[in-house]
Structure formats: C-alpha cells, structure tokens
Design a protein around this motif. Structure first.
Motif, PDB file in Angstrom:
ATOM      1  N   ASP A   1       0.556  -1.344   0.011  1.00  0.00           N
ATOM      2  CA  ASP A   1      -0.002   0.064  -0.191  1.00  0.00           C
ATOM      3  C   ASP A   1       1.121   0.693   0.442  1.00  0.00           C
TER       4      ASP A   1
ATOM      5  N   THR B   1       0.964   4.806 -13.389  1.00  0.00           N
ATOM      6  CA  THR B   1       0.662   3.863 -12.953  1.00  0.00           C
ATOM      7  C   THR B   1       0.535   2.833 -14.648  1.00  0.00           C
TER       8      THR B   1
ATOM      9  N   ALA C   1       2.222  10.099 -10.086  1.00  0.00           N
ATOM     10  CA  ALA C   1       0.751   9.527 -11.444  1.00  0.00           C
ATOM     11  C   ALA C   1       1.973   7.878 -12.350  1.00  0.00           C
TER      12      ALA C   1
ATOM     13  N   LYS D   1       1.992   1.431  -3.686  1.00  0.00           N
ATOM     14  CA  LYS D   1       0.664   2.456  -3.994  1.00  0.00           C
ATOM     15  C   LYS D   1       0.863   3.770  -3.582  1.00  0.00           C
ATOM     16  N   ASP D   2       0.744   4.472  -2.918  1.00  0.00           N
ATOM     17  CA  ASP D   2       0.288   5.765  -2.329  1.00  0.00           C
ATOM     18  C   ASP D   2       1.654   6.245  -3.462  1.00  0.00           C
ATOM     19  N   GLU D   3       2.514   5.973  -2.988  1.00  0.00           N
ATOM     20  CA  GLU D   3       4.188   6.820  -3.813  1.00  0.00           C
ATOM     21  C   GLU D   3       3.286   7.417  -5.415  1.00  0.00           C
ATOM     22  N   LEU D   4       3.694   5.231  -6.464  1.00  0.00           N
ATOM     23  CA  LEU D   4       2.945   5.709  -7.711  1.00  0.00           C
ATOM     24  C   LEU D   4       1.492   6.698  -7.562  1.00  0.00           C
ATOM     25  N   ARG D   5       1.180   6.897  -6.955  1.00  0.00           N
ATOM     26  CA  ARG D   5      -0.044   7.834  -7.413  1.00  0.00           C
ATOM     27  C   ARG D   5      -0.277   8.979  -7.368  1.00  0.00           C
ATOM     28  N   ARG D   6       0.957   9.097  -6.323  1.00  0.00           N
ATOM     29  CA  ARG D   6       1.402  10.590  -6.150  1.00  0.00           C
ATOM     30  C   ARG D   6       2.319  11.530  -7.595  1.00  0.00           C
TER      31      ARG D   6
END
Length: 226
Positions: free
Chosen positions: A62, A74, A72, A65-70
């Motif tokens: 998790d 994907t 962008a 995934k949070d780092e990748l969302r920040r």
C-alpha cells in the motif's frame, strides 16, 4: 533498459525515524519527497515507466501504491515477496518477470538499485548508468562505487584494480563491513570504494552467473515468478 528497484528493506539504520511498519524508503525527510519517490523520479529519466519494476514485500504494497499515485506512475510494475530473501532471489524474480511479461531478451541491460539513496547531481549519475550499460553489453556485471569520505565500518567496500574496462575498472574483491583499522587502510590506499548496492548487467549474463553460482535459485526462477 529494465530497472529493478528494491523496496522491501526494513530501514533499520535510520531507527527510530524508520520503523518496521514504515521504513526509511517511504520517509519524507527535510521537506523532500520520500527516498523511494526520489529513486523513481531519477530512473524515469533513464527508462520508460513500463520498464521499471519495484520489488517489495506484502506489508509495504500500500505504501508503494501511494507513492506511485502521487507520481502518476500507473505503468510501473510491482512485485511482492511474502518473505524477504535478500538480493539474489529478488533479482531472479525480476529476471523471470522481465522475460515472461515484459518481453525482455538476453541482451537487454538491467539495473538493480536500492530505493533509499539520495544521489546528486542526477545528470552525472544517469550518465554513469548509461556508461555502465555499455560495459555490461560486453558480458560484465558492473557495480557502482562511491569514493569514501572516511574510514566507515558500516559499508561494504569494492577493491578496484588499475585495469580499465571502458569508463570503469575491473574489480578485484568485495569486502563486507571491515573493522576500523582495515577501513582506515582502505581509505589510505585510494583504490577502494563504498559499495552503492547498484548493479548493471545484461539479462543473459546474470542468468548464466546464477546458473553457475546459485543453481537452486536459478532453477526456481526458471519455473516462473508466481
């Protein structure tokens, strides 16, 4: 070029800021993005997102995934290990995934890097990565050394010979965490470097070396990454 970022470590050296549940690669220090975010941003200058693989453990999925969302990001791949088994099994996992899922061939270079480094200047570093990939194309496994600033006992050391290989030097030995007197001798000698934990090689070269030196790991990896 495929880039493999190892992000499953417990970050024990930065305790108490770094904890088992939230190790240092996810920390935002001195107002900067996390060390993992800095690592991702650095290597996105050398490879496409779809050619980057993060290996972590189940407990940190998790956070990753949070780092990748920040960012962008994907298209970056995430692989998780139920139990950490250090670097060689993680590399074997990445090799298998890259070949089976990303279409990587034996001549493609791969970079394996920790996720908790701060590196400046980045332009010079990325240039060294490309230099290393050129050397690796000749069948070498390349490691990046850091010029030591003091007689540090907490790092491994790389002993370089005077034999040039492209823009680098042939390595004579790797020494794990020497005592203080030995570290002082290495510092004075001038041909020892701190181990950065960054390795560059072609996929085919690493498979051959694993088959020779770690056949059990190579056999498991040949059966797939799941």
């Amino acid at each position: 070029m495929k880039v493999v970022i190892l992000a499953g470590g417990g970050g024990t050296r930065l305790f108490p800021l770094s904890r088992t549940c939230y190790p240092k690669q996810f920390l935002e220090i001195a107002g900067q993005p996390s060390l993992l975010a800095q690592t991702l941003s650095r290597y996105r200058r050398a490879a496409r997102d779809s050619d980057i693989i993060i290996i972590t453990n189940d407990n940190y999925i998790d956070h990753v995934k949070d780092e990748l969302r920040r960012l962008a990001a994907t298209d970056i791949h995430i692989l998780t290990e139920p139990i950490g088994r250090n670097t060689a099994p993680a590399i074997a996992l990445a090799l298998s995934y890259a070949m089976r899922e990303l279409g990587a061939g034996p001549d493609e270079p791969m970079v394996v890097t920790p996720s908790d480094h701060r590196i400046e200047p980045e332009d010079a570093y990325i240039a060294r990565i490309h230099d290393a990939a050129e050397i690796a194309a000749g069948g070498s496994i390349v490691t990046l050394g850091v010029g030591p600033e003091r007689a540090e006992t907490g790092y491994g050391y790389i002993e370089a010979t005077g034999v040039r290989v492209g823009n680098g030097y042939r390595v004579h030995a790797f020494i794990e965490k020497p005592d203080a007197a030995t570290a002082a001798r290495y510092l004075a000698a001038g041909n020892y470097y701190w181990n950065s934990g960054v390795f560059i090689f072609t996929i085919g070269t690493m498979i051959q070396e694993m088959q020779h030196l770690a056949p059990a790991i190579a056999a498991l990896a040949s059966g797939g990454y799941e």
